[in-house]
Design a protein around this motif. Structure first.
Motif, short mmCIF file in Angstrom:
data_model
loop_
_atom_site.label_atom_id
_atom_site.label_comp_id
_atom_site.label_asym_id
_atom_site.label_seq_id
_atom_site.Cartn_x
_atom_site.Cartn_y
_atom_site.Cartn_z
N LEU A 187 0.83 -1.20 0.00
CA LEU A 187 0.00 0.00 0.00
C LEU A 187 0.87 1.25 0.00
O LEU A 187 2.05 1.20 0.34
N PRO A 188 0.29 2.41 -0.35
CA PRO A 188 1.04 3.67 -0.20
C PRO A 188 1.45 3.88 1.25
O PRO A 188 0.89 3.27 2.17
N ASP A 189 2.40 4.77 1.48
CA ASP A 189 2.93 5.00 2.82
C ASP A 189 2.01 5.83 3.71
O ASP A 189 2.26 5.95 4.91
N ASP A 190 0.96 6.39 3.17
CA ASP A 190 0.05 7.26 3.91
C ASP A 190 -0.53 6.52 5.13
O ASP A 190 -1.28 5.56 4.97
N PRO A 191 -0.20 6.94 6.37
CA PRO A 191 -0.72 6.23 7.55
C PRO A 191 -2.24 6.31 7.68
O PRO A 191 -2.83 5.44 8.33
N VAL A 192 -2.87 7.31 7.09
CA VAL A 192 -4.33 7.40 7.14
C VAL A 192 -4.95 6.19 6.44
O VAL A 192 -5.91 5.59 6.94
N LEU A 198 -7.20 -0.86 8.53
CA LEU A 198 -7.25 -1.67 9.75
C LEU A 198 -8.65 -1.60 10.37
O LEU A 198 -9.18 -2.62 10.84
N ALA A 199 -9.26 -0.40 10.38
CA ALA A 199 -10.63 -0.29 10.89
C ALA A 199 -11.57 -1.19 10.10
O ALA A 199 -12.43 -1.89 10.67
N TYR A 200 -11.41 -1.20 8.79
CA TYR A 200 -12.20 -2.07 7.91
C TYR A 200 -12.00 -3.54 8.28
O TYR A 200 -12.96 -4.30 8.47
N ALA A 201 -10.74 -3.95 8.41
CA ALA A 201 -10.43 -5.36 8.66
C ALA A 201 -10.76 -5.80 10.07
O ALA A 201 -10.97 -7.00 10.31
N SER A 202 -10.83 -4.86 11.02
CA SER A 202 -11.05 -5.24 12.42
C SER A 202 -12.43 -5.84 12.67
O SER A 202 -12.66 -6.45 13.71
N ASP A 203 -13.35 -5.69 11.71
CA ASP A 203 -14.70 -6.24 11.89
C ASP A 203 -14.81 -7.67 11.38
O ASP A 203 -15.83 -8.32 11.59
N ARG A 236 0.20 2.59 18.25
CA ARG A 236 1.50 2.84 17.64
C ARG A 236 1.39 2.72 16.12
O ARG A 236 0.43 2.18 15.60
N ASP A 237 2.42 3.22 15.44
CA ASP A 237 2.44 3.15 13.97
C ASP A 237 2.51 1.69 13.52
O ASP A 237 3.07 0.82 14.21
#
Length: 286
Positions: A187-192, A198-203, A236-237
């Motif tokens: 993925l691109p380096d953009d932490p957003v 991660l929010a998507y996958a956490s479900d 953390r990052d």
């Protein structure tokens, strides 16, 4: 990036409708309603589009109504507070002028502080573990025909469950489970982007933890299952295109509800995020 991962990144890139209003498309993953992770990721992105110079450290949301995956979702953002260190945003998701999801997100300027964390629990893999998708394709003839294509199509997130269950014939287990997961390509380096994915996958998979002691799954006859709320804390990052361990447990289920918790670690053992969710796990009355 692969095509399916590009589609997920595009799904999270909302269209502006105004200074504080955005629209996101929906996807059909074979579930009856919109996948909750999609709404979580898009709501976090909506909040981010109104914040500068700060990173999300927590989000708390309630699923108010089932979402229709054939319709787009509109996100309205309210600026609750902008302080020197923290900013707070309220995000409301709507379809047909009705609220389907409400979230409070908090964003913080970079800051150093005291450090400690739980140690990463022991876990096998991810090398040599079959992914959920590989297993579904191996036994695709057992999947109901009306959702077979959606359940066996390419996915942007690869999930490798440790000691997986048979969703069609589950056994009774203790309320603990572990999954490895990551994006299927770089993925691109953009932490957003990494936080929203991660929010998507956490479900994925979290809700089922509270059903393990009862030998049932969301595919069980007579079961009514849905996420009621969802909270994430970013510690953390991290990169979601590297392997992450999702270590889940369920301390309680009662009154038609199950509580599910999860800690997410990178492969080096660093705790990067924590998740908590209450779910509806109701047996329908005959």
């Amino acid at each position: 990036m692969t095509e399916v991962l590009e589609e997920l990144v595009e799904l999270l890139q909302l269209q502006p409708l105004g200074e504080l209003s955005f629209r996101g498309n929906s996807e059909n993953l074979g579930f009856r309603n919109v996948f909750g992770g999609q709404v979580l990721g898009q709501a976090l992105m909506a909040g981010y589009k109104t914040v500068e110079g700060k990173d999300a450290h927590s989000m708390h949301g309630y699923f108010l109504r089932p979402g229709d995956h054939s319709l787009p979702i509109d996100y309205d953002v309210q600026i609750v507070r902008d302080g020197a260190t923290f900013s707070t945003r309220r995000v409301i998701a709507k379809q047909n002028n009705k609220e389907i999801f409400a979230m409070i997100g908090s964003f913080q300027s970079p800051e150093e502080g005291l450090e400690h964390q739980f140690e990463m629990p022991e876990a096998d893999g991810p090398e040599g573990i079959y992914s959920e998708l590989e297993t579904r394709r191996k036994f695709k003839e057992l999947i109901p025909e009306k959702v077979r294509d959606q359940y066996t199509q390419d996915r942007p997130i690869e999930i490798r469950p440790i000691d997986p269950i048979n969703y069609l014939a589950p056994d009774v287990r203790k309320p603990y489970k572990q999954n490895w997961f990551k994006a299927v390509a770089k993925l691109p380096d953009d932490p957003v982007i990494h936080q929203c994915i991660l929010a998507y996958a956490s479900d994925f998979g979290l809700l089922g933890t509270s059903m393990l002691p009862h030998g049932v799954t969301f595919m069980g006859k007579g079961m009514q299952v849905a996420s009621l709320d969802h909270a994430i804390w970013f510690h953390r990052d991290f990169r979601v295109d590297d392997w992450l361990l999702y270590d889940m447990d369920s301390p309680s289920s009662s009154r038609g509800r199950g509580l599910n918790r999860g800690n997410i670690y990178n492969s080096e053992g660093t705790l990067v995020a924590s998740v908590c969710q209450e779910a509806l796990i109701r047996r329908r009355k005959k």
